[in-house]
Enzyme design. Structure first.
Site, PDB file in Angstrom:
ATOM      1  N   GLY A   1      39.490  35.634  62.053  1.00  0.00           N
ATOM      2  CA  GLY A   1      40.302  36.487  61.196  1.00  0.00           C
ATOM      3  C   GLY A   1      39.635  37.840  61.039  1.00  0.00           C
ATOM      4  O   GLY A   1      39.165  38.196  59.961  1.00  0.00           O
TER       5      GLY A   1
ATOM      6  N   GLY B   1      40.098  40.844  60.309  1.00  0.00           N
ATOM      7  CA  GLY B   1      40.738  41.942  59.599  1.00  0.00           C
ATOM      8  C   GLY B   1      39.651  42.790  58.981  1.00  0.00           C
ATOM      9  O   GLY B   1      38.577  42.973  59.566  1.00  0.00           O
TER      10      GLY B   1
ATOM     11  N   LYS C   1      44.444  35.258  56.310  1.00  0.00           N
ATOM     12  CA  LYS C   1      45.276  35.121  55.124  1.00  0.00           C
ATOM     13  C   LYS C   1      45.508  33.635  54.845  1.00  0.00           C
ATOM     14  O   LYS C   1      45.538  32.808  55.762  1.00  0.00           O
ATOM     15  CB  LYS C   1      46.617  35.821  55.322  1.00  0.00           C
ATOM     16  CG  LYS C   1      46.515  37.331  55.519  1.00  0.00           C
ATOM     17  CD  LYS C   1      46.070  38.039  54.258  1.00  0.00           C
ATOM     18  CE  LYS C   1      46.168  39.553  54.401  1.00  0.00           C
ATOM     19  NZ  LYS C   1      45.699  40.256  53.188  1.00  0.00           N
TER      20      LYS C   1
ATOM     21  N   ALA D   1      36.177  45.815  51.785  1.00  0.00           N
ATOM     22  CA  ALA D   1      36.322  46.440  53.102  1.00  0.00           C
ATOM     23  C   ALA D   1      37.780  46.791  53.359  1.00  0.00           C
ATOM     24  O   ALA D   1      38.686  46.197  52.764  1.00  0.00           O
ATOM     25  CB  ALA D   1      35.806  45.510  54.197  1.00  0.00           C
TER      26      ALA D   1
ATOM     27  N   LYS E   1      37.118  33.198  40.711  1.00  0.00           N
ATOM     28  CA  LYS E   1      37.637  34.194  41.649  1.00  0.00           C
ATOM     29  C   LYS E   1      39.160  34.199  41.633  1.00  0.00           C
ATOM     30  O   LYS E   1      39.792  35.266  41.700  1.00  0.00           O
ATOM     31  CB  LYS E   1      37.132  33.910  43.065  1.00  0.00           C
ATOM     32  CG  LYS E   1      37.638  34.918  44.092  1.00  0.00           C
ATOM     33  CD  LYS E   1      37.171  34.601  45.489  1.00  0.00           C
ATOM     34  CE  LYS E   1      37.736  35.603  46.494  1.00  0.00           C
ATOM     35  NZ  LYS E   1      37.325  35.280  47.891  1.00  0.00           N
TER      36      LYS E   1
ATOM     37  N   ASN F   1      45.313  41.414  41.758  1.00  0.00           N
ATOM     38  CA  ASN F   1      46.078  41.615  42.994  1.00  0.00           C
ATOM     39  C   ASN F   1      47.581  41.807  42.799  1.00  0.00           C
ATOM     40  O   ASN F   1      48.143  42.809  43.252  1.00  0.00           O
ATOM     41  CB  ASN F   1      45.801  40.463  43.956  1.00  0.00           C
ATOM     42  CG  ASN F   1      44.398  40.520  44.535  1.00  0.00           C
ATOM     43  OD1 ASN F   1      43.546  41.263  44.061  1.00  0.00           O
ATOM     44  ND2 ASN F   1      44.145  39.723  45.554  1.00  0.00           N
TER      45      ASN F   1
ATOM     46  N   ASN G   1      42.655  49.387  41.712  1.00  0.00           N
ATOM     47  CA  ASN G   1      42.076  48.351  40.852  1.00  0.00           C
ATOM     48  C   ASN G   1      41.650  48.872  39.481  1.00  0.00           C
ATOM     49  O   ASN G   1      41.821  48.201  38.469  1.00  0.00           O
ATOM     50  CB  ASN G   1      40.871  47.719  41.551  1.00  0.00           C
ATOM     51  CG  ASN G   1      41.264  46.896  42.758  1.00  0.00           C
ATOM     52  OD1 ASN G   1      42.434  46.783  43.106  1.00  0.00           O
ATOM     53  ND2 ASN G   1      40.275  46.329  43.422  1.00  0.00           N
TER      54      ASN G   1
ATOM     55  N   ASN H   1      39.371  51.129  44.817  1.00  0.00           N
ATOM     56  CA  ASN H   1      39.934  50.305  45.892  1.00  0.00           C
ATOM     57  C   ASN H   1      41.392  49.953  45.633  1.00  0.00           C
ATOM     58  O   ASN H   1      41.807  49.807  44.488  1.00  0.00           O
ATOM     59  CB  ASN H   1      39.140  49.001  46.042  1.00  0.00           C
ATOM     60  CG  ASN H   1      37.748  49.219  46.579  1.00  0.00           C
ATOM     61  OD1 ASN H   1      37.314  50.341  46.793  1.00  0.00           O
ATOM     62  ND2 ASN H   1      37.033  48.126  46.785  1.00  0.00           N
TER      63      ASN H   1
ATOM     64  N   SER I   1      43.780  43.860  48.292  1.00  0.00           N
ATOM     65  CA  SER I   1      44.352  43.413  49.568  1.00  0.00           C
ATOM     66  C   SER I   1      45.854  43.191  49.450  1.00  0.00           C
ATOM     67  O   SER I   1      46.613  43.465  50.392  1.00  0.00           O
ATOM     68  CB  SER I   1      43.662  42.121  50.023  1.00  0.00           C
ATOM     69  OG  SER I   1      43.809  41.104  49.052  1.00  0.00           O
TER      70      SER I   1
END
Length: 318
Positions: A7, A9, A73, A122, A197, A205, A215, A264, A267
């Site tokens: 993955g 990404g 994902k 990232a 988390k 999100n 954020n 940021n 995602s």
């Protein structure tokens, strides 16, 4: 060690570049990013600026590695497991968003599964280039079917080569990360880490994606109370499942992450902006569904999930 990043990404590419300094790394991802890495290497910008040269492929089948770091994902986890099952994989390590990825990997693979969380940030700037937007940590723990650490006592056992043992794969994974100068630790109560988390993701999100805000603004103005409620609801469900997660601590963790990653875009915000399917099912969706199972109220998570699922359906993404 031979490490596959399944993955490639933004996050997967960052870890691939960092691990490549000490290990034999192969990225599995999609073109045009993979073609760019093959032709020109992988460049990292942001927190640090350097170039790496991992192997790169679009074919995730018949791979041979000591462990595979899965960063796809959540809705692609089953496919990742099917591909990895065709090769020889020593262990599978999930560093994904949401809850339930480890169970999906375990169902499709005949190897140990390691659960993990990370706060590194990232973003793919262009094919072959990943921006490291925030330095963080990596925490892993052996998964045995309920999100907890593996049974058998000491969770930091390693063999004479620092690779961990079959009964304790998490310590080997952490050691491999540390060998590449990536801070990593083994957590005995990985289930609590995963739920914390999840509470952070549930707060930040979907709110950032729906409001189209970075954020740092999630806990400011009119969205703040709803973000806090989403985190508290996730903690309530965690406790219903036997995980010791205080609601106030969950909100504080989400606020801390929002401040630390203020500039940021989450995602999920990036996915919505790019017209891609989101991971809402594995974040707000799993909170709402498990809340129903336990008779716990989670109206904010239910609404956030419904709104993003509705957007996806309208865009033909579901």
């Amino acid at each position: 060690m031979r490490i596959v990043i399944f993955g490639a990404g933004s996050l997967g590419s960052l870890f691939g570049a960092l691990l490549d300094g000490a290990h034999d790394v192969t990225l599995v991802g999609r073109d045009p990013h993979i073609s760019a890495v093959r032709e020109h290497g992988l460049r990292v910008t942001g927190v640090d600026d350097f170039e790496a040269s991992p192997a790169a492929t679009t074919d995730g089948t018949e791979l041979d590695c000591d462990f595979a770091v899965v960063t796809v994902k959540a809705y692609d986890t089953a496919g990742a497991a099917r591909d990895l099952a065709t090769g020889d994989v020593g262990a599978a390590v999930s560093l994904q968003n949401g809850l339930g990825n480890e169970a999906t990997l375990a169902a499709g693979l005949d190897c140990p599964v390691v659960a993990g969380t990370t706060s590194h940030g990232a973003m793919l700037s262009e094919p072959g280039v990943v921006e490291w937007t925030g330095r963080g940590d990596v925490v892993v723990g052996a998964w045995r079917g309920d999100g907890a650490a593996g049974e058998g006592g000491d969770v930091s056992r390693e063999d004479e080569h620092g690779r961990g043992t079959a009964a304790d794969p998490a310590s080997g994974v952490a050691a491999a990360f540390r060998a590449a100068s990536i801070g990593a630790e083994v957590e005995s109560d990985i289930g609590r880490r995963l739920w914390r988390k999840l509470a952070v993701n549930a707060a930040i999100n979907p709110v950032s994606a729906l409001a189209r805000i970075r954020n740092g603004r999630v806990f400011e103005g009119p969205t703040a109370e709803y973000a806090a409620r989403a985190a508290r609801e996730a903690a309530d469900v965690a406790r219903a499942e036997g995980v010791d997660l205080d609601a106030g601590a969950a909100v504080e963790a989400a606020q801390t992450v929002a401040r630390r990653t203020a500039d940021n875009r989450s995602s999920m915000f990036q996915d919505v902006a790019a017209g891609r399917r989101t991971e809402i099912d594995a974040v707000s969706g799993v909170v709402a569904e498990r809340a129903d199972e336990h008779g716990v109220d989670a109206p904010v998570n239910g609404l956030l999930c419904a709104l993003l699922r509705g957007w996806e359906a309208g865009e033909g993404l579901r």
